[in-house]
Design a protein around this motif. Sequence first.
Motif, PDB file in Angstrom:
ATOM      1  N   ASN A  13      -6.273   0.279  22.199  1.00  0.00           N
ATOM      2  CA  ASN A  13      -5.595   0.661  20.960  1.00  0.00           C
ATOM      3  C   ASN A  13      -6.315   1.768  20.182  1.00  0.00           C
ATOM      4  O   ASN A  13      -5.939   2.075  19.059  1.00  0.00           O
ATOM      5  CB  ASN A  13      -5.407  -0.571  20.082  1.00  0.00           C
ATOM      6  N   HIS A  17      -2.171   1.928  25.980  1.00  0.00           N
ATOM      7  CA  HIS A  17      -2.632   2.996  25.075  1.00  0.00           C
ATOM      8  C   HIS A  17      -1.429   3.729  24.479  1.00  0.00           C
ATOM      9  O   HIS A  17      -0.428   3.946  25.171  1.00  0.00           O
ATOM     10  CB  HIS A  17      -3.519   3.950  25.887  1.00  0.00           C
ATOM     11  N   ALA A  23       3.063   0.402  20.615  1.00  0.00           N
ATOM     12  CA  ALA A  23       1.925   1.135  20.050  1.00  0.00           C
ATOM     13  C   ALA A  23       2.299   2.559  19.650  1.00  0.00           C
ATOM     14  O   ALA A  23       1.608   3.183  18.847  1.00  0.00           O
ATOM     15  CB  ALA A  23       0.794   1.181  21.084  1.00  0.00           C
TER      16      ALA A  23
END
Length: 537
Positions: free
Chosen positions: A79, A128, A514
Amino acid sequence: MSKMNLDGFFSYCKQIAEHIQLGERMAALSGQGTPKLTSSVGNLYYDSILPYREDAGPQTREFLARVVDVLLDFVQQVNDRNEKILDFKMPADLQKQLDLELRDEPLPLKTLLEDCKVALKYQVKTGHPHFFNQLSCGLDIISLAGEWLTAAANTNMFTYEIAPVFILMENVVLKKMRDMIGWTTGDSILAPGGSISNLYAFLAARHHKFPQYKEKGLSSIPGQLVMFTSDQCHYSVKSCASVCGLGTDYCVVVKSDERGRMLPAELERLVRLHKDKGNVPFFVNATSGTTVLGAFDPLVEIADICEKYNMWMHVDAAWGGGLLFSKKYRHPRLTGIERADSVTWNPHKLMGTLLQCSTVHFKYEGILLSCNAMDAEYLFMTDKIYDPRYDTGDKVIQCGRHNDIFKLWLQWRGKGTSGFERHMDRLMELSEYMVRRIKEQPDKFRLILEPEMVNVSFWYLPKQQRNQPHDEQKLGKVCAKLKGKMMQAGTIMVGYQPDDRRPNFFRNIISSAAVTEKDVDFLLSEMDRLGQDIIVD
Ligand SMILES: *Cc1c(COP(=O)(O)O)cnc(C)c1O
């Protein structure tokens, strides 16, 4: 130089080389955070902890706690936008970096902890915010917690006897999903992936139309079976024809329109053609969310044709199924899905459930047992103290089945149905944002088509190709070169592929919670930074 000196010099070089190698390894490891075992536990071996040593609870806890620390460090890195997505090595080089040897002698716990760190060091960070490469991405924390619990419970899903709670959870979640499709009754199962889910649909369809097949085999089929699917479908559909004895020639490919949607008139024409030849059209696969373009086949028209010619209608919504949550985006894309006989829907894609989580649903109650049951007497005794319908093992062509439900159930509890709806709307909005940004930079990017889903297809134009006549062959060559640069830089990942209309193009996927607008901006500017000087001929 005397011989002595030369030997001495060589041995000195060797020492230095070993030093450098060692240094690299140490650097590699120290980059991975600091979880360390106390020496009293680190020097223990597998047979000094549970279950070999009943009194070794504290040592076992310490070992597992440090492993969890390694995992938590990884979650943090995934992250962290300043972290790279990958540290790419060619296979031979990676092999040299890793100690993968299986030895005769046991290794101590401290080595195993280091092994865990090193395994994650070279792993691609698929959660990611700059990973846009795959349909399954993101690292949902609640689902991760569920997966960890699943591993600890380590049970098999074939009988209620050994998985009572998880079996009840399957019933609740699968019923909810059937409700969302629009059915009040039916049957469902979790399968190891969408490809196998599609195979289950095929098997059920054949069983439904030709119930004798199970016992009598091919001789019970009155002619050559034919199935139909669009030229954009997932390749697993074609594989059903090969696995199940039709032959891939009898998985008939129906043309799609310029946006990748099956042409119903073409479907009907081909069905008639095969009927006239004396073949037996019996199965149509419609795709809701095609793998490359994210296109939705027109379900209502296809359902009409299936009804007219008495064919089974399967909807492969492995990718697009998640949009059933969204009031805003469900229609018109999935309108008519309730008319299907079966539906594949992968929570491990758009819904972000951890790999692997795939479901297949049927309109007919009891069809899986009827189709697949072999009545194995050692597992599925009918004189058990509970209703044997809670045993799911005989519904499938596997024996054991992994627990894929808990991580989904827990995630659904955490998000609520409304949370999934927000997630879907957000992914679609971000994709719309990306399309806008691409259109705002026509010198650098070219959108290929208006997407129906989160698949955004486009070309990148390096300086050499700007203010030039549009040359798809050249833009196709840019893709492979730019992807290579992305892998080397390790900063972003986007997939590319050709299709039957055009050479290579980029297909960006936003299916991770994300991702934000600034990541989409980063993606486009990073592609330009890495790619502007690419020259192709
Ligand atoms: C991904 C996908 C599949 C295959 O699912 P797996 O879980 O990878 O086996 C099938 N159909 C479509 C449309 C897909 O996008």
